[in-house]
Design an enzyme around this catalytic site. Sequence first.
Site, PDB file in Angstrom:
ATOM      1  N   ARG A   1     -14.481 -50.953 -25.517  1.00 23.50           N
ATOM      2  CA  ARG A   1     -14.751 -50.520 -26.815  1.00 23.50           C
ATOM      3  C   ARG A   1     -13.866 -51.263 -27.917  1.00 23.50           C
ATOM      4  O   ARG A   1     -12.597 -51.356 -27.466  1.00 23.50           O
ATOM      5  CB  ARG A   1     -14.771 -49.049 -27.115  1.00 23.50           C
ATOM      6  CG  ARG A   1     -16.336 -48.286 -26.721  1.00 23.50           C
ATOM      7  CD  ARG A   1     -16.396 -46.969 -27.279  1.00 23.50           C
ATOM      8  NE  ARG A   1     -15.514 -46.146 -26.611  1.00 23.50           N
ATOM      9  CZ  ARG A   1     -15.375 -44.943 -27.182  1.00 23.50           C
ATOM     10  NH1 ARG A   1     -15.927 -44.518 -28.176  1.00 23.50           N
ATOM     11  NH2 ARG A   1     -14.463 -43.920 -26.651  1.00 23.50           N
TER      12      ARG A   1
ATOM     13  N   ASN B   1     -23.054 -54.728 -21.376  1.00 22.30           N
ATOM     14  CA  ASN B   1     -22.708 -54.345 -20.192  1.00 22.30           C
ATOM     15  C   ASN B   1     -23.673 -54.099 -19.124  1.00 22.30           C
ATOM     16  O   ASN B   1     -23.379 -54.251 -17.627  1.00 22.30           O
ATOM     17  CB  ASN B   1     -21.815 -53.141 -20.329  1.00 22.30           C
ATOM     18  CG  ASN B   1     -20.524 -53.375 -20.816  1.00 22.30           C
ATOM     19  OD1 ASN B   1     -20.092 -54.585 -21.096  1.00 22.30           O
ATOM     20  ND2 ASN B   1     -19.819 -52.288 -21.176  1.00 22.30           N
TER      21      ASN B   1
ATOM     22  N   VAL C   1     -17.227 -47.341 -13.698  1.00 20.60           N
ATOM     23  CA  VAL C   1     -16.275 -46.844 -14.887  1.00 20.60           C
ATOM     24  C   VAL C   1     -16.799 -47.705 -16.075  1.00 20.60           C
ATOM     25  O   VAL C   1     -16.290 -47.270 -17.260  1.00 20.60           O
ATOM     26  CB  VAL C   1     -14.954 -47.000 -14.509  1.00 20.60           C
ATOM     27  CG1 VAL C   1     -14.248 -45.954 -13.419  1.00 20.60           C
ATOM     28  CG2 VAL C   1     -14.411 -48.328 -14.374  1.00 20.60           C
TER      29      VAL C   1
ATOM     30  N   ARG D   1      -7.989 -34.944 -20.083  1.00 22.05           N
ATOM     31  CA  ARG D   1      -7.645 -35.101 -21.554  1.00 22.05           C
ATOM     32  C   ARG D   1      -7.783 -33.546 -22.112  1.00 22.05           C
ATOM     33  O   ARG D   1      -6.960 -33.160 -22.844  1.00 22.05           O
ATOM     34  CB  ARG D   1      -8.814 -35.935 -22.301  1.00 22.05           C
ATOM     35  CG  ARG D   1      -8.477 -37.557 -21.987  1.00 22.05           C
ATOM     36  CD  ARG D   1      -9.686 -38.224 -22.660  1.00 22.05           C
ATOM     37  NE  ARG D   1      -9.262 -39.708 -22.608  1.00 22.05           N
ATOM     38  CZ  ARG D   1     -10.249 -40.554 -22.642  1.00 22.05           C
ATOM     39  NH1 ARG D   1     -11.414 -40.341 -22.700  1.00 22.05           N
ATOM     40  NH2 ARG D   1      -9.707 -41.939 -22.704  1.00 22.05           N
TER      41      ARG D   1
ATOM     42  N   HIS E   1     -20.504 -38.404 -20.700  1.00 28.93           N
ATOM     43  CA  HIS E   1     -19.295 -38.996 -21.164  1.00 28.93           C
ATOM     44  C   HIS E   1     -19.281 -39.373 -22.403  1.00 28.93           C
ATOM     45  O   HIS E   1     -19.734 -40.663 -22.630  1.00 28.93           O
ATOM     46  CB  HIS E   1     -18.685 -40.099 -20.045  1.00 28.93           C
ATOM     47  CG  HIS E   1     -17.591 -40.816 -20.239  1.00 28.93           C
ATOM     48  ND1 HIS E   1     -16.470 -39.905 -20.527  1.00 28.93           N
ATOM     49  CD2 HIS E   1     -17.072 -41.913 -20.521  1.00 28.93           C
ATOM     50  CE1 HIS E   1     -15.354 -40.577 -20.402  1.00 28.93           C
ATOM     51  NE2 HIS E   1     -15.737 -41.994 -20.569  1.00 28.93           N
TER      52      HIS E   1
END
Length: 318
Positions: A91, A104, A127, A160, A184
């Site tokens: 990103r 992608n 991922v 996080r 996500h």
Amino acid sequence: MARNGKVTVVGAGFYGSTTAQRLAEYDIFEEVVLTDIIEGKPAGLALDMNQSRPIEGFETKVTGVTTTAEGDGYEATAGSDIVVITAGMPRKPGMSRMDLLEVNAKIVRGVSENVAKHSPNAVILVVSNPLDEMTALAQIASQFPHSRVIGQAGVLDTARFTNNVAEAAGVDVARVRTLTLGSHGDTMVPVPSQSSVDGTPLSEAFSADKVEELVERTRKGGAEVVELLKTGSAYYAPSAAVARMAKAVHEDSGAVFPVCAWVDGQFGISGVYLGVQAKLGKGGITEIVETPLTDQELSGLKEAAEAVRAKQADVQGM
């Protein structure tokens, strides 16, 4: 120390190379293979990592190989027990994870097909973003059982959340427990009912407004890093997350992680890749863990499932 098995990391950007380094330094694999389409880059990184072995005291061999979209070079990955797919465009500031979908998707499909060809018994850890959609696509393209195609998201998002809470409480991260489920992205479902500081529920440690602030910062954790970096995206915490997942699979540990997994009946949800807790072992996911949730949290999880279901359907023909 006994070393065995082979793990491949596809994509030698910051995320992939850092993941390869972490896996090598665990010193539990016989070989870590790092691939990339940029000529010479993975070989150079592998040489650099191998030269660090006398300093860091590990013996795992790192092999770097250049691959092509047509599949050349994948022979070096043959027989991998675990394959981590990091390949794809990262990103940039102002971009959402969904902005990466089309570009992608082509990359992840090609990688997954080559993985299936050369390592038909591997566990795939995805991922690449957008994570939920790319995990679904990797399973479709590889035709592996759902249990052997897993997305890395919840481990990172939970880390996080934990870091955010620890900073707000002014305590060590080891004294904080948190959990995130769902997607996500925007429909991420942080789970305050399973979160605490020194055993004190989050709802008692902070005001409701503060909890919501911490939840919102967690949802936007990746974007926060991207905006600060200006170019590129996070890779230290993400690589740590997927490396731990790979370690659990390799060691057949049965450890429970929040991951993007195929849900088929759990929580009253079926037929979708979604962030839930699961036990990881040699065959990938050995069990989905139905975490106790409040009615509000369960509702959020079901909303997340429907949101990602529609997007995952879009990747069928990509």
